[in-house]
Motif scaffolding. Structure first.
Motif, mmCIF file in Angstrom:
data_model
loop_
_atom_site.group_PDB
_atom_site.id
_atom_site.type_symbol
_atom_site.label_atom_id
_atom_site.label_comp_id
_atom_site.label_asym_id
_atom_site.label_seq_id
_atom_site.Cartn_x
_atom_site.Cartn_y
_atom_site.Cartn_z
ATOM 1 N N ALA A 51 26.773 -23.373 31.799
ATOM 2 C CA ALA A 51 27.197 -23.966 33.197
ATOM 3 C C ALA A 51 26.006 -24.063 34.012
ATOM 4 C CB ALA A 51 27.915 -22.896 33.848
ATOM 5 N N MET A 52 24.842 -23.399 33.377
ATOM 6 C CA MET A 52 23.501 -23.351 34.323
ATOM 7 C C MET A 52 22.489 -23.275 33.409
ATOM 8 S SD MET A 52 23.942 -20.048 36.622
ATOM 9 C CE MET A 52 22.378 -19.290 37.022
ATOM 10 N N PRO A 53 21.311 -23.649 33.945
ATOM 11 C CA PRO A 53 19.939 -23.403 33.173
ATOM 12 C C PRO A 53 19.722 -22.107 32.639
ATOM 13 C CG PRO A 53 19.656 -24.805 35.159
ATOM 14 C CD PRO A 53 20.888 -24.393 35.327
ATOM 15 N N ASN A 54 18.911 -21.949 31.685
ATOM 16 C CA ASN A 54 18.838 -20.542 31.013
ATOM 17 C C ASN A 54 17.421 -20.488 31.092
ATOM 18 O OD1 ASN A 54 18.565 -18.122 29.752
ATOM 19 N ND2 ASN A 54 20.089 -18.791 28.186
ATOM 20 N N ALA A 55 16.718 -19.099 30.992
ATOM 21 C CA ALA A 55 15.338 -19.143 30.824
ATOM 22 C C ALA A 55 14.668 -19.675 29.637
ATOM 23 C CB ALA A 55 15.069 -17.521 31.236
ATOM 24 N N ASN A 56 15.475 -19.734 28.638
ATOM 25 C CA ASN A 56 14.818 -20.319 27.572
ATOM 26 C C ASN A 56 15.850 -21.522 27.164
ATOM 27 O OD1 ASN A 56 14.029 -21.064 24.658
ATOM 28 N ND2 ASN A 56 14.218 -18.781 24.077
ATOM 29 N N PRO A 57 15.294 -22.799 27.649
ATOM 30 C CA PRO A 57 16.494 -23.797 27.391
ATOM 31 C C PRO A 57 16.282 -24.238 25.690
ATOM 32 C CG PRO A 57 14.160 -24.377 28.244
ATOM 33 C CD PRO A 57 14.144 -22.992 28.272
ATOM 34 N N ASN A 58 15.223 -23.870 24.919
ATOM 35 C CA ASN A 58 15.695 -24.295 23.630
ATOM 36 C C ASN A 58 16.626 -23.498 22.980
ATOM 37 O OD1 ASN A 58 13.642 -26.196 23.904
ATOM 38 N ND2 ASN A 58 11.990 -24.852 23.195
ATOM 39 N N GLU A 59 16.793 -22.160 23.235
ATOM 40 C CA GLU A 59 17.552 -21.109 22.580
ATOM 41 C C GLU A 59 19.156 -21.767 23.146
ATOM 42 O OE1 GLU A 59 17.983 -16.687 22.298
ATOM 43 O OE2 GLU A 59 18.682 -17.261 24.395
ATOM 44 N N GLN A 60 19.007 -22.356 24.281
ATOM 45 C CA GLN A 60 20.397 -22.532 24.875
ATOM 46 C C GLN A 60 20.972 -23.814 24.182
ATOM 47 O OE1 GLN A 60 20.225 -23.371 29.222
ATOM 48 N NE2 GLN A 60 22.281 -22.745 29.493
ATOM 49 N N PHE A 61 20.025 -24.707 24.101
ATOM 50 C CA PHE A 61 20.669 -26.063 23.295
ATOM 51 C C PHE A 61 21.034 -25.644 21.795
ATOM 52 C CE2 PHE A 61 19.237 -29.212 20.523
ATOM 53 C CZ PHE A 61 20.349 -30.515 21.017
ATOM 54 N N PHE A 62 20.159 -24.747 21.305
ATOM 55 C CA PHE A 62 20.449 -24.621 19.960
ATOM 56 C C PHE A 62 21.760 -23.632 19.910
ATOM 57 C CE2 PHE A 62 19.763 -21.723 16.137
ATOM 58 C CZ PHE A 62 20.158 -22.606 14.995
ATOM 59 N N TYR A 63 21.991 -22.715 20.712
ATOM 60 C CA TYR A 63 23.324 -21.748 20.759
ATOM 61 C C TYR A 63 24.405 -22.806 21.053
ATOM 62 C CZ TYR A 63 25.731 -17.443 21.979
ATOM 63 O OH TYR A 63 26.559 -16.486 21.618
ATOM 64 N N PHE A 64 24.422 -23.828 21.996
ATOM 65 C CA PHE A 64 25.539 -24.784 22.417
ATOM 66 C C PHE A 64 25.639 -25.485 21.080
ATOM 67 C CE2 PHE A 64 26.298 -29.233 23.125
ATOM 68 C CZ PHE A 64 27.489 -29.464 23.710
ATOM 69 N N MET A 65 24.876 -26.056 20.450
ATOM 70 C CA MET A 65 24.935 -27.064 19.188
ATOM 71 C C MET A 65 25.716 -25.990 18.160
ATOM 72 S SD MET A 65 24.306 -30.076 19.927
ATOM 73 C CE MET A 65 23.513 -31.380 18.941
ATOM 74 N N SER A 66 25.214 -24.861 18.107
ATOM 75 C CA SER A 66 25.755 -23.848 17.056
ATOM 76 C C SER A 66 27.173 -23.697 17.082
ATOM 77 C CB SER A 66 24.927 -22.796 16.951
ATOM 78 O OG SER A 66 23.787 -22.898 16.497
ATOM 79 N N VAL A 67 27.711 -23.393 18.494
ATOM 80 C CA VAL A 67 29.017 -23.157 18.718
ATOM 81 C C VAL A 67 29.763 -24.412 18.697
ATOM 82 C CG1 VAL A 67 30.494 -22.646 20.743
ATOM 83 C CG2 VAL A 67 28.341 -21.051 20.516
ATOM 84 N N ALA A 68 29.127 -25.366 19.199
ATOM 85 C CA ALA A 68 29.938 -26.633 18.883
ATOM 86 C C ALA A 68 30.103 -27.051 17.369
ATOM 87 C CB ALA A 68 29.286 -27.857 19.309
ATOM 88 N N ALA A 69 29.018 -26.867 16.490
ATOM 89 C CA ALA A 69 29.440 -26.937 15.178
ATOM 90 C C ALA A 69 30.428 -26.043 14.331
ATOM 91 C CB ALA A 69 28.045 -27.027 14.504
ATOM 92 N N TRP A 70 30.529 -24.843 14.927
ATOM 93 C CA TRP A 70 31.192 -23.881 14.531
ATOM 94 C C TRP A 70 32.695 -24.316 14.547
ATOM 95 C CZ3 TRP A 70 33.949 -19.593 17.393
ATOM 96 C CH2 TRP A 70 34.659 -18.647 16.346
ATOM 97 N N VAL A 71 32.924 -24.795 15.881
ATOM 98 C CA VAL A 71 34.443 -25.162 16.488
ATOM 99 C C VAL A 71 34.848 -26.262 15.754
ATOM 100 C CG1 VAL A 71 35.807 -25.459 18.317
ATOM 101 C CG2 VAL A 71 33.776 -23.802 18.819
ATOM 102 N N ILE A 72 33.750 -27.159 15.361
ATOM 103 C CA ILE A 72 34.347 -28.390 14.689
ATOM 104 C C ILE A 72 34.636 -28.176 13.174
ATOM 105 C CG2 ILE A 72 33.231 -30.625 13.785
ATOM 106 C CD1 ILE A 72 31.672 -30.896 16.633
ATOM 107 N N GLY A 73 33.777 -27.066 12.675
ATOM 108 C CA GLY A 73 34.100 -26.424 11.436
ATOM 109 C C GLY A 73 35.687 -25.861 11.566
ATOM 110 N N LEU A 74 36.003 -25.240 12.517
ATOM 111 C CA LEU A 74 37.405 -24.423 12.702
ATOM 112 C C LEU A 74 38.447 -25.549 12.732
ATOM 113 C CD1 LEU A 74 36.745 -21.687 15.114
ATOM 114 C CD2 LEU A 74 36.911 -21.568 12.816
ATOM 115 N N LEU A 75 38.263 -26.792 13.107
ATOM 116 C CA LEU A 75 38.998 -27.939 13.503
ATOM 117 C C LEU A 75 39.331 -28.765 12.024
ATOM 118 C CD1 LEU A 75 38.103 -29.272 16.953
ATOM 119 C CD2 LEU A 75 40.340 -27.868 16.135
ATOM 120 N N GLY A 76 38.279 -28.100 10.890
ATOM 121 C CA GLY A 76 38.469 -29.000 9.883
ATOM 122 C C GLY A 76 37.643 -30.165 9.542
ATOM 123 N N HIS A 77 36.689 -30.416 10.338
ATOM 124 C CA HIS A 77 35.837 -31.580 10.295
ATOM 125 C C HIS A 77 34.614 -30.854 9.874
ATOM 126 C CE1 HIS A 77 38.190 -34.256 12.720
ATOM 127 N NE2 HIS A 77 38.513 -33.146 13.385
#
Length: 151
Positions: A51-77
């Motif tokens: 919801a807000m900026p983190n101290a490490n923006p690269n880690e935050q972006f990578f975490y977001f993309m990883s969570v999104a990819a994991w959930v997309i995988g759970l949906l069968g895509h």
């Protein structure tokens, strides 16, 4: 300014508070899916992480993309999570395209996802998580064979 008077103590919903409210729901749904087991190498999510900026923006972006990819995988895509070495702009464009394919609301620029936080990121995760049906089962109670003695 609004003409209608606000009652004291009444919650005010603004665009600034929207990511925080969405992140609350995102975190609870991720916990129901036991995300902690999948993301042991990342720090545990907080109620404000995306919801807000983190101290490490690269880690935050990578975490977001990883969570999104994991959930997309759970949906069968099939959508591959980008590595930390991939270009963030192409990663965002790829995710944006996948979201459009899935029928997600994409009323924002793909570059908003590059931040790794904010309304676009929270609404993306919220949409993806809402597509996964939650199943609640009756609790199983086991009778204990031995009882503890009171001291």
């Amino acid at each position: 300014m609004s003409d209608a008077p606000q009652a004291r103590g009444a919650p005010v919903e603004s665009s600034e508070s929207l990511p925080f409210m969405m992140m609350d729901e995102v975190l609870e749904r991720l916990k129901m899916l036991d995300y902690e087991a999948q993301f042991r190498s990342f720090p545990p999510l907080t109620h404000t992480y995306f919801a807000m900026p983190n101290a490490n923006p690269n880690e935050q972006f990578f975490y977001f993309m990883s969570v999104a990819a994991w959930v997309i995988g759970l949906l069968g895509h099939s959508w591959r999570a980008p590595s930390q070495m991939d270009d963030p702009n192409s990663s965002c464009a790829s995710l944006y395209s996948q979201l459009q394919t899935m029928g997600a609301p994409t009323d924002f620029q793909p570059q908003k996802l590059k931040l790794g936080y904010g309304e676009a990121c929270c609404s993306t995760l919220k949409f993806l998580l809402e597509q996964i049906p939650l199943e609640f089962k009756a609790p199983v109670h086991r009778e204990e064979m031995e009882y503890e003695e009171a001291a």
